[in-house]
Structure formats: C-alpha cells, structure tokens
Design an enzyme around this catalytic site. Sequence first.
Site, PDB file in Angstrom:
ATOM      1  N   HIS A 102       0.858  -1.494   0.345  1.00  0.00           N
ATOM      2  CA  HIS A 102      -0.322  -0.255   0.204  1.00  0.00           C
ATOM      3  C   HIS A 102       1.500   0.918   0.114  1.00  0.00           C
ATOM      4  O   HIS A 102       0.609   2.608   0.953  1.00  0.00           O
ATOM      5  CB  HIS A 102      -0.940   0.145   1.545  1.00  0.00           C
ATOM      6  CG  HIS A 102      -2.260  -1.274   1.072  1.00  0.00           C
ATOM      7  ND1 HIS A 102      -3.141  -0.802   0.157  1.00  0.00           N
ATOM      8  CD2 HIS A 102      -2.286  -2.207   1.911  1.00  0.00           C
ATOM      9  CE1 HIS A 102      -4.324  -1.727   0.838  1.00  0.00           C
ATOM     10  NE2 HIS A 102      -2.872  -2.595   1.293  1.00  0.00           N
ATOM     11  N   ASP A 135      -0.642  -4.966   5.424  1.00  0.00           N
ATOM     12  CA  ASP A 135      -2.050  -6.001   4.812  1.00  0.00           C
ATOM     13  C   ASP A 135      -1.533  -5.894   3.781  1.00  0.00           C
ATOM     14  O   ASP A 135      -1.033  -5.214   3.043  1.00  0.00           O
ATOM     15  CB  ASP A 135      -3.058  -6.157   5.374  1.00  0.00           C
ATOM     16  CG  ASP A 135      -3.707  -3.971   5.079  1.00  0.00           C
ATOM     17  OD1 ASP A 135      -2.490  -2.795   5.818  1.00  0.00           O
ATOM     18  OD2 ASP A 135      -4.634  -3.667   4.144  1.00  0.00           O
ATOM     19  N   GLU A 136      -2.231  -7.072   3.191  1.00  0.00           N
ATOM     20  CA  GLU A 136      -2.230  -6.900   1.944  1.00  0.00           C
ATOM     21  C   GLU A 136      -0.970  -6.802   1.221  1.00  0.00           C
ATOM     22  O   GLU A 136      -0.628  -6.029  -0.157  1.00  0.00           O
ATOM     23  CB  GLU A 136      -3.204  -6.092   0.844  1.00  0.00           C
ATOM     24  CG  GLU A 136      -4.216  -6.574   1.511  1.00  0.00           C
ATOM     25  CD  GLU A 136      -6.264  -5.747   0.993  1.00  0.00           C
ATOM     26  OE1 GLU A 136      -6.749  -6.401   0.819  1.00  0.00           O
ATOM     27  OE2 GLU A 136      -5.380  -4.144   1.245  1.00  0.00           O
ATOM     28  N   ALA A 137       0.577  -7.212   1.715  1.00  0.00           N
ATOM     29  CA  ALA A 137       1.993  -6.922   0.868  1.00  0.00           C
ATOM     30  C   ALA A 137       1.657  -7.910  -0.260  1.00  0.00           C
ATOM     31  O   ALA A 137       2.872  -8.892   0.494  1.00  0.00           O
ATOM     32  CB  ALA A 137       2.773  -6.795   1.861  1.00  0.00           C
TER      33      ALA A 137
END
Length: 563
Positions: free
Chosen positions: A268, A331-333
Amino acid sequence: MAAGATTMGAAPGDRGEAAPAPLDRVIPAPASVEPGGSPYRITERTRIRVGDSRAAREAGDYLADVLRPSTGYRLPVTGDGGGGTGKDGGGGDIRLRLVKSPHGGAGGAEGYRLDSGRSGLTITAARPAGLFHGVQTLRQLLPAAVEKDSVQPGPWLVAGGTIEDAPRYGWRGAMLDVSRHFFTVGQVERYIDQLALYKINKLHLHLSDDQGWRIAVDSWPRLTTYGGSTEVGGGPGGFYTKADYRRIVRYAASRHLEVVPEIDMPGHTNAALASYAELNCDGVAPPLYTGTAVGFSSLCVGKEITYDFVDDVVRELAALTPGRYLHIGGDEAHSTPHDDFVTFMKRVQPIVARYGKTVIGWHQLTGADPAKGALAQYWGLDGTGPAEKERVAEAARNGTGLILSPADRAYLDMKYDANTPLGLSWAGHVDVRRSYDWDPDAHLPGVPASAVRGVEAPLWTETLENSGHLEYMAFPRLPGIAELGWSPAATHDWDGYRSRLAAQAPRWDALGMDYYRSPQVPWPAGGGGGGPDVFCAGWGGGGGGATCRVWTSINFCYSHLNI
C-alpha cells in the site's frame, strides 16, 4: 438492575408533560441502571457547577455549548461545586465532580456515575474521560431537540434515578481512511464529534496508501507535494500540514479520543514509491495511482534507504502524536515475498519503539514476529481459513493483544445490501443486525478473552467523498460497534438494541446527519436518513461504471461514484 433487557418507565414532570426518556434508553447501554424518584428539570435558573477542577470546567463548558443554543438559557459554568448528590440537595443545578473513588461503583479511567432527581443532577467520575462520557449520556437522556442550534420549546427533563457505568473494553476505535479520498480537518472534526457521542475513544487515521500520502514529513517533502496530489478517481487529493495534524489531535483529545496514526507498509505504498524513485528496487518511480486495486506495491526490503525512510517518517510522526500507539499496517503485502515481509517487520518494529510508541499492525503482523506489547488488528472474515485464524490465536496466546475489526461485521464501508449505492461488497453485505450481533470475546476460536483489547470500526473511502457519505455508511452501524466495545455482554440483545437505535434518529436529524434507514430498525415516522429517499439515476447494479447520483432528505448530493 442491569440495562438492556427491559425498558423502564419514568415519572413524568409535574406539569402534565410526557415522561422523559428512561435511563436505559441510551447507546451504549449502561452497565447498571436504578430508576426512581422524580425527574430532573433544566430551567433558566440552572447552573453548571464544576468546583475547582480544570477538567471538570472543560466538561462543563462543553455541556453548556451543547445546551445553550436549544434551551436559550444562560447556564453559567461556575466554580462552586457544592455538595449534594443530585437527588437530595443539589439545588436544581447540574454538578460535574471529579473524585478519587466515585461511590465505589464507576471505577477506572472512563467510568462515571449519574444521579438524577428533582433537586439536581450530578455526574461523578474519577478521571476526566469518565466525566466526559457521563456528559454524553446526559445528552442522550435529554430530548433530541437539545441538539438543534436554535431555541426549542422544551421541557428539558431527565428521568430520576442512578446510572453506574464503565466500559467493557479499553479500546473502542473507529478508523477513517483519508488516503483513498482526502477529508479536510473540518470534516474529520465533524466525524470526531459523532464518534464522541457514542463513547468511542480511539481515532485511527489511515494516512498513507497507494492513492495518496496525507501527512507532511519535512525530511521527505515530495510525499505530500507529489504523493498527496491525487486520490481515487483522479481528484486533487490533499494533505495535512503538521499544524493541521496537531489541530486534529487537539480536537480529538478535547473529546477524549486518542489519535492513532497509520503509515501502511511495506505494501500500500505506491504514493511513496511514486514520490521517490530510490525507494523502488529498480530505482524507477511508478506513476501516481488513482484506482482501487490492492497488493501491487512494495517498499524495497533489501535497500538500506528504505529503513532510513521509515526512521524519518516514524520519528516525525511520533513527535506529532502524544498517544501511545503507531500503526504500521502490514496488510495485503502481496508483492512482498514472505521472507522479506518477516525481515521488514523485524527491522521496522524496533524503530517504532525507539521513538516511544507501541506497534499496531493488521493481523498479518502475526505471520512475522510481533514485538513484545504489540497489538494486532484482526480484519478477517467468518470464512477466513483456519490456518490464518490459528496463527492469530497463537500470537494472542503468546501475549499479542487483539483489536477486532472483522470485515464482514465491523467494516462500515461494506454495502448494507445489494441496492446500497455506496461502498463495496468484497466481504459480503453487512446489515445493521450483522454488525451488532456478535461477541468479541468469542469471535475467534482459540483466542483467550484476556487477549481481546476491544473493537474498531474501519471506514474505507474508495467510494466515499464527503461527510454525507461517511455518515450514510457509518450510521446506523457505528453505534452498534460502540456498544459492543462499551456495554457488558449481559446487555447484548438485538430486539432491545434496535428499539434504542430507532430512538437515535430524531437526534441525528437534529444534528443534520445523514443515515441509512435500515428496514431492520423500527424508525419513528418521518425524519431524515437516506434509506427511503435514495434515488440512483443510471444505476448499473455494481461494476458497470455508471455515474450514480443519490439525493437524501437533507439534500446531500452524492455524485461521480464509479460503482
């Protein structure tokens, strides 16, 4: 008598008026309610007595600011605290009292006791936050017209009796994403006021993402001048100067909310990568991004400059933030190999500690090695795989505290149903009952209740552009999350709650708020809200790219939404 299961009557005023709201009519449900005696009446002779406490005076000034426009009364705030409990000898005044041990009942930093009777009303607490929360309860016990900014007829009655109250959890948060769409200081302050009404005590600000960097960092100025110059859909974006951020922190503190800033990393991070080419492994800056896909960006874990960058950002942000916590995302790496993710978190967590802050990360942090004292924020779904849930549970058993924000329960940006014109639906539809009807202590198998620090309601803003949008998605779901965080489990009852929730609608109308008139709630006739008044021209049913315009009864125009 515990609140929640039964609504109690209250004696009406002496002049043939309707009875005041019962003491258990508020949200969050109080821990203990004992009704009895005649109601208290605010009159033109009422004073707000605060003694010699600066904190009590601040709470008194706040209360006076709420009451004066609608009552038309002077309501002087005076240092004469005097005696009296509110039921016997209070002299008809409102008393706000800070004492070391308030009646032995409402302990802790946020507990309070409220005594109401014919001769006065007294709110007693051990700490300033408790006094402030007691004031919020008093607001809800008064008629909704008290929130208006013009003189109303009254009468201003509070039912007689006693409330003793304290929160179930110490963490009752709301997250606001200001990265996907930027929100001004004034818009954030408006949201803070709405959170305070329901005793929320943490404001988690999501300050960076692929679409925009929103906080000034002197040592890396292009983060805001370039990385903050856009948002989802290609709008102008924006950012907070350090003075802006300090103003938000001060305003939140005046409402007893602690600001928790988040810099999401290592994923992100496109706004940062676009601003500084050297943060990319190949040394090439990607273009700015205005879409809504996730998981494609990553800081370069193998470059030392990455940690110089993180150190500078954390150092400057920590210096601006008086609160205890700093959120590092995680998150969401998806573009960061697992071993690199573990390496990154091992390097970054000590940086946060170096500048005096405690780490919070999204629950993917538990896939690395959470620092001692770190908190993990769980956002998984009911359908999240058992291996991932067990990893979180194991971390909790080993001492990592948990903040619960399950996306299919607590994410305020999820659509209420298929016809909701705003929001997303990747976690399913989250109606009002679903957002309320769960128990944080029992939500994750294998997690000891002692590891649950509380709950938080995130509000992501891919489709949200203004205060009306925020309100439409947050209300009526936010009060339910607030109640899960504050009220004892024994008060948890959907049928009783939805009745109390319906009674909030006139208050929201008086405050000029938008909200969704869920068919699950027995709303009073008339009133505002967006539910029955929504009209969407060119509605494409999701994913069609249609431009959607939504008008509500208070004339918010929601436009330019690519749904």
